[in-house]
Design an enzyme around this catalytic site. Structure first.
Site, PDB file in Angstrom:
ATOM      1  N   THR A  70      28.946  40.462  41.096  1.00  0.00           N
ATOM      2  CA  THR A  70      28.762  41.823  41.968  1.00  0.00           C
ATOM      3  C   THR A  70      27.979  41.374  42.601  1.00  0.00           C
ATOM      4  O   THR A  70      28.483  42.444  44.066  1.00  0.00           O
ATOM      5  CB  THR A  70      28.160  42.855  40.732  1.00  0.00           C
ATOM      6  N   THR A 232      13.615  34.598  44.466  1.00  0.00           N
ATOM      7  CA  THR A 232      13.160  33.861  43.723  1.00  0.00           C
ATOM      8  C   THR A 232      13.897  33.572  43.180  1.00  0.00           C
ATOM      9  O   THR A 232      14.178  33.688  42.706  1.00  0.00           O
ATOM     10  CB  THR A 232      11.773  34.018  42.922  1.00  0.00           C
ATOM     11  N   CYS A 315      34.626  47.357  32.065  1.00  0.00           N
ATOM     12  CA  CYS A 315      34.168  48.556  32.552  1.00  0.00           C
ATOM     13  C   CYS A 315      34.544  50.235  32.800  1.00  0.00           C
ATOM     14  O   CYS A 315      33.203  50.774  33.296  1.00  0.00           O
ATOM     15  CB  CYS A 315      34.180  47.731  34.189  1.00  0.00           C
TER      16      CYS A 315
HETATM   17  N1  PLP Z   1      35.046  40.560  38.817  1.00  0.00           N
HETATM   18  C1  PLP Z   1      35.605  40.271  37.229  1.00  0.00           C
HETATM   19  C2  PLP Z   1      36.754  40.312  37.624  1.00  0.00           C
HETATM   20  C3  PLP Z   1      34.918  40.764  36.390  1.00  0.00           C
HETATM   21  O1  PLP Z   1      35.914  40.497  35.435  1.00  0.00           O
HETATM   22  C4  PLP Z   1      33.658  40.468  36.356  1.00  0.00           C
HETATM   23  C5  PLP Z   1      32.854  41.201  34.814  1.00  0.00           C
HETATM   24  O2  PLP Z   1      33.010  41.710  34.843  1.00  0.00           O
HETATM   25  C6  PLP Z   1      32.989  40.682  37.953  1.00  0.00           C
HETATM   26  C7  PLP Z   1      33.683  40.508  38.766  1.00  0.00           C
HETATM   27  C8  PLP Z   1      31.749  41.491  37.283  1.00  0.00           C
HETATM   28  O3  PLP Z   1      30.821  40.189  37.322  1.00  0.00           O
HETATM   29  P1  PLP Z   1      29.449  40.236  36.850  1.00  0.00           P
HETATM   30  O4  PLP Z   1      29.051  40.678  35.277  1.00  0.00           O
HETATM   31  O5  PLP Z   1      28.336  39.064  37.308  1.00  0.00           O
HETATM   32  O6  PLP Z   1      28.639  40.661  37.431  1.00  0.00           O
END
Ligand code: PLP
Length: 372
Positions: A70, A232, A315
């Protein structure tokens, strides 16, 4: 518990836990301090960087570790638009991207950036002619994911990158669900990945950047990652990501064959009445997003608490909103709410998968008042 939610996260590999342990316990030094301990921790991070870069497999660039994919996606999008010449004020992306891309792009649209969301067909794939129509010299960034997290479909990333480059735009690929599972095609200038989707730890991601395409920093401070990303660094998390990436590279063929076997077994175990959402041909087959006429998927999940699977997207789950991806395929609210996502992979046994799917099928039949 039978775990079938591999798109939400994956089990930590034993080799990963082992690689992380010393850095989480006795080897706790700050990797940016000049002591011998600090230098050892910094060296471990460099080993991990090489391992993740090799798993990404692209030439002509290098990566910076981040706190998540993210963060990597926010950084790539905001930092690219910040660095772009004033006349390049457009972003082109896809309606089915992850929220980390869509919400960042929409936030920028609120700041005056011109945002275009490409539609997808009923198979979940973009039409390259639609993309071409949208591209012009004002586009700074084209963002298209490799493997969709909800439906598993694989977008034509190499062609997208070629078309983006034709108008002088950069191309960002969210390869979070693709890393270690399918090859990342040459072409993207920026690639976001995450450790916890490849049997690594949560809380660490990375942004791979083609040389010259580095975005302006998102996080300011000590400048630890070549002045591009401050904070860090976490040797344990980086070492875990590195070990996971190394394993994924070594096991790519074995994992792929295993997933292929599981996919076939899953379809057999389910029986009639299920439709797969999204292209079957252009798909990572560890993602089985299914719908069934009249199914109450929330009730199905509630009825089968000892099987971990999902309502389309981890999500979107819990928000009560039907998945934006399934809606983009043209499914009605009702059809989207009749869909479930089953995700499996390296540590799923065929026996567990078949047992879980037989129970899912029986519970779905029971909803229809039919004895399974
Ligand atoms: N992009 C995709 C396609 C994902 O499936 C996810 C996680 O669900 C993310 C981005 C975000 O990843 P992170 O959990 O490392 O923030």
């Amino acid at each position: 518990m039978i775990y079938l939610d591999y798109q939400a996260t994956t089990p930590v590999a034993p080799e990963v836990a082992e690689a992380m342990r010393p850095w989480a316990e006795e080897r706790f030094a700050n990797p940016h301090s000049p002591s011998r301990w600090g230098r050892e921790a910094a060296a471990a991070i460099e080993v991990a960087r090489g391992q993740v870069e090799r798993a990404i497999g692209l030439s002509g660039g290098s990566l910076a570790f981040t706190g998540s994919a993210t963060e990597a996606l926010n950084w790539a999008i905001r930092g690219t638009l910040e660095k772009a010449p004033n006349e390049r004020d457009r972003i082109v992306t896809v309606a089915t991207e992850h929220a980390a891309v869509l919400d960042t792009a929409e936030w920028l649209a609120g700041q005056g950036v011109d945002l275009t969301l490409l539609p997808v067909g009923s198979d979940g794939l973009i039409d390259l002619a639609d993309l071409e129509r949208e591209l012009d010299e004002r586009v700074a960034l084209v963002a298209v994911m490799l493997v969709n997290n909800e439906i598993g479909v694989v977008q034509p990333v190499a062609e997208v990158a070629r078309k983006a480059h034709d108008v002088g735009a950069l191309m960002l690929c969210d390869a979070v669900q693709g890393l270690g599972r399918i090859a990342i095609p040459e072409g993207p200038d920026l690639v976001a990945v995450s450790a916890h989707k490849i049997h690594g730890p949560k809380g660490v991601g990375a942004l791979w950047m083609r040389e010259g395409a580095e975005p302006a920093p998102l996080l300011h401070g000590g400048g630890q990652e070549r002045g591009l990303r401050s904070g860090t660094m976490a040797p344990a998390l980086c070492a875990g990501f590195g070990a996971a990436a190394k394993l994924a590279s070594e096991r790519r063929g074995v994992d792929r064959d295993h997933v292929e076997r599981l996919w076939k077994a899953a379809l057999e175990a389910l029986g009639e009445g299920w439709l797969v959402n999204g292209s079957i041909e252009h798909r990572y087959r560890g993602n089985l997003n299914l719908r069934r006429e009249g199914l109450d998927s929330a009730r199905l999940i509630a009825d089968l608490r000892d099987i971990a699977f999902s309502l389309g997207s981890a999500c979107a789950s819990g928000s009560g909103r039907p998945s934006h991806v399934l809606r983009a395929l043209g499914l009605s609210d009702r059809e989207a709410r009749s869909s479930v996502r089953i995700g499996f992979g390296r540590y799923t046994s065929e026996q567990d998968l078949v047992e879980a799917l037989s129970r899912i099928a029986a519970a779905a039949h029971a909803q229809e008042g039919v004895a399974a």
